[in-house]
Design an enzyme around this catalytic site. Structure first.
Site, PDB file in Angstrom:
ATOM      1  N   ASP A  71       0.951  -0.876  -0.092  1.00 37.00           N
ATOM      2  CA  ASP A  71      -0.510  -0.209   0.145  1.00 37.00           C
ATOM      3  C   ASP A  71       0.737   1.255   0.310  1.00 37.00           C
ATOM      4  OD1 ASP A  71      -2.418   1.045   0.465  1.00 37.00           O
ATOM      5  OD2 ASP A  71      -1.715   2.130   2.335  1.00 37.00           O
ATOM      6  N   THR A 104      -3.130   5.004  -4.518  1.00 37.24           N
ATOM      7  CA  THR A 104      -1.940   5.996  -3.073  1.00 37.24           C
ATOM      8  C   THR A 104      -0.356   5.415  -4.107  1.00 37.24           C
ATOM      9  OG1 THR A 104      -1.759   4.078  -2.006  1.00 37.24           O
ATOM     10  CG2 THR A 104      -2.821   5.848  -1.164  1.00 37.24           C
ATOM     11  N   THR A 105      -0.405   4.531  -4.991  1.00 36.27           N
ATOM     12  CA  THR A 105       0.116   4.026  -5.314  1.00 36.27           C
ATOM     13  C   THR A 105       0.907   5.346  -7.067  1.00 36.27           C
ATOM     14  OG1 THR A 105       1.391   2.203  -4.293  1.00 36.27           O
ATOM     15  CG2 THR A 105       2.567   2.496  -6.555  1.00 36.27           C
ATOM     16  N   ASP A 399      -8.295  -0.061   1.769  1.00 37.34           N
ATOM     17  CA  ASP A 399      -9.065   0.636   0.251  1.00 37.34           C
ATOM     18  C   ASP A 399      -9.907   0.250   0.277  1.00 37.34           C
ATOM     19  OD1 ASP A 399      -6.467   1.415   0.860  1.00 37.34           O
ATOM     20  OD2 ASP A 399      -5.327   0.047  -0.658  1.00 37.34           O
TER      21      ASP A 399
END
Length: 547
Positions: A71, A104-105, A399
């Site tokens: 994550d 997020t990545t 998530d």
């Protein structure tokens, strides 16, 4: 001193120092390239975790605690980054996590790629302000394009919501059990939807309780609440049917005198009557609870030993020292009111549930409150073989919950698998040709930067990124908007048919946050770093190259 800001005095020729000794200053092209380098380094740190075939990172902190995750937000938060420009990329991932929970990545990698493209343009003598202006125009246009290719979804489209949850968990620790967990996620999110101007899913009303032991498949959704506490007295019933629940904020024990008091007792009789009086006061407190008709008590503070005895005698199930957040969720789940004064407790304040029982989970006793009338708060019990497995599953679940919540709120979806990014790149290329002026180059660079997502997906799956990208572009040029990369087969397929969806907000937020961070870093042309104590010049700025 190198980089020192100084002013040569006219009469004496003596330099006047404006900044404290030991302050470091980096200017112009040097400052920009340092900041861009730091931003790219952070993006590269998380790049290999992108997509279903992404790898995990093991992070060990100074205490020796281990976190294993892919994550992006968690990795960047745990990495303890010092460089001020690099921290801005960390903020991008953090904002993405707060807003939508997933992507997020993508956001961090995109910000790094935008900086890389900007660096190439700066070397061609294009001014950073023009680059920034073009990036903003491209980000706005990207939002428009995404809106035009998005499809509608409603809360009743359960199958699509399940697929969204599965997409969010793919490539994370929970992948093997993603179908079972997706069911839990969708049930939990749809239970806590609040109707107002629009729909709103409050994640605070979903409690996730982790317990090591068992398999991930053993995880379950409890339509009600789960409290990691046992009953206070062994003589109390283990299970209460038709529970009437008192939620008490004050302690069921005698109050300490606020001022220092001294009681002078001169005879055994006085002592006995003093003890009798104490017992009577506690008995009265317990009697108030009994009179209200409550057969279950959750107390935020302590319960006196004697009060425990009286409660047990009356057949009341009691739990003490329940967290404030759990008390609020209990009120939502059972429809009860939080009671701060026992004098005023009445039957109307009590919450209701079909069952309150104590069960053993993973070697610990826990209290289950189930069968609530209209549970606006629910609990998820997560199981897993080891501590790290459970933690990893919790992150994947977080998530998925946020993503399903966002889909219910916005009611808009786009396909996954890199298809929206390729479509954006294709449309932004067209848009750039309609512009005059140097912003055209900046918009074109933005379009190329967005392709980092499908390119990285291909790299992480062991495929050739250039061939894959060419293949994807060819499909999109034919008008196949939802053509994306199937990382398992290596083929370009229709992602919508494959049921790989993501909420629209995941994409728009990632692109806007990445563009804003890149613009902010690009506009910095002077870094003045103060050192702590004058002489410690070298410790002024972690990770800043010395002048």
């Amino acid at each position: 001193m190198a980089g020192q800001m100084q002013y040569g005095g006219q009469s004496s020729g003596q330099p006047i120092f404006i900044l404290r000794e030991g302050t470091q200053r980096t200017r112009g092209r040097d400052a920009q390239s340092n900041n861009i380098m730091a931003g790219k380094a952070v993006a590269n740190a998380v790049r290999t975790t992108l997509g279903p075939k992404g790898m995990d990172k093991m992070l060990v902190d100074s205490m020796g605690d281990v976190v294993i995750t892919n994550d992006g937000a968690t990795i960047l938060r745990e990495m303890d980054i010092e460089h001020p420009a690099a921290k801005m990329i960390v903020e991008v991932a953090k904002t993405q996590d707060d807003e939508v929970g997933d992507g997020t990545t993508t956001a961090a990698v995109l910000a790094g790629e935008l900086l890389k493209k900007a660096e190439e343009m700066i070397e061609q003598e294009i001014h950073p302000t023009i680059i920034a202006s073009g990036y903003r125009m491209a980000a706005e246009k990207a939002s428009e394009i995404l809106n035009s290719i998005a499809s509608d979804i409603t809360i009743s489209d359960r199958d699509q919501l399940l697929k969204i949850a599965e997409t969010a968990m793919t490539g994370k620790g929970a992948e093997a059990s993603k179908m079972e967990l997706a069911e839990i996620v969708v049930d939990a999110a749809t239970n806590v939807v609040e109707e107002g101007d629009g729909k709103y899913v409050d994640m605070d009303n979903i409690k996730v309780e982790k317990k090591v032991g068992g398999r991930i498949d053993d995880s379950e959704l409890i339509q009600g609440m789960l409290i990691d506490k046992e009953r206070v007295h062994s003589n109390m019933p283990k299970k209460v049917e038709g529970a009437k629940i008192a939620l008490i904020n004050e302690a069921i024990e005698l109050k300490e005198a606020e001022t220092e008091t001294e009681i002078s007792i001169t005879s055994p009789d006085q002592l006995q009557s003093f003890l009798d009086q104490e017992e009577k006061m506690i008995r009265d407190m317990v009697q108030k609870v009994i009179d209200s008709g409550a057969n279950v008590v959750f107390c935020q503070k302590g319960i006196d030993d004697m009060a425990q005895h009286f409660l047990a005698k009356a057949g009341i199930y009691a739990v003490r020292r329940v967290k404030k957040s759990d008390m609020e969720k209990l009120a939502l789940a059972t429809g009860g009111r939080l009671i701060t004064n026992l004098e005023e407790i009445s039957e109307n304040d009590l919450g209701k549930a079909e069952f309150v029982e104590e069960k053993k989970v993973g070697g610990d006793e826990m209290t289950f409150i189930t069968g609530c009338d209209n549970p606006k708060a629910v609990s998820i019990l997560l199981r897993g073989g080891t501590e790290h497995v459970v933690d990893n599953v919790e992150r994947a679940l977080h998530d998925a919950l946020r993503v399903v919540g966002v889909a219910i709120e916005d009611e808009k979806l786009v396909a996954g698998g890199g298809s929206p990014e390729v479509e954006l790149a294709f449309k932004l290329h067209d848009y750039s040709t309609s512009l005059s002026g140097r912003e055209q180059l900046s918009v074109k660079a933005f379009a190329e930067a967005i392709e980092v997502v499908p390119r990285t997906l291909a790299e992480n799956a062991g495929l050739d990124p250039i061939d894959t990208l060419m293949d994807l572009r060819a499909h999109h040029e034919k008008g196949e908007v939802n053509a994306g990369l199937d990382v398992y087969s290596g083929n370009v397929i229709n992602m919508w048919d494959k049921s790989v969806f993501e909420p629209l907000r995941v994409k728009t937020q990632a692109i806007n946050a990445a563009a804003e961070a890149a613009v902010m870093i690009l506009r910095i042309d002077d870094v003045i770093a103060s050192s702590g104590g004058g002489s410690e010049a070298s410790g002024g700025m972690g990770g800043m190259p010395q002048m």
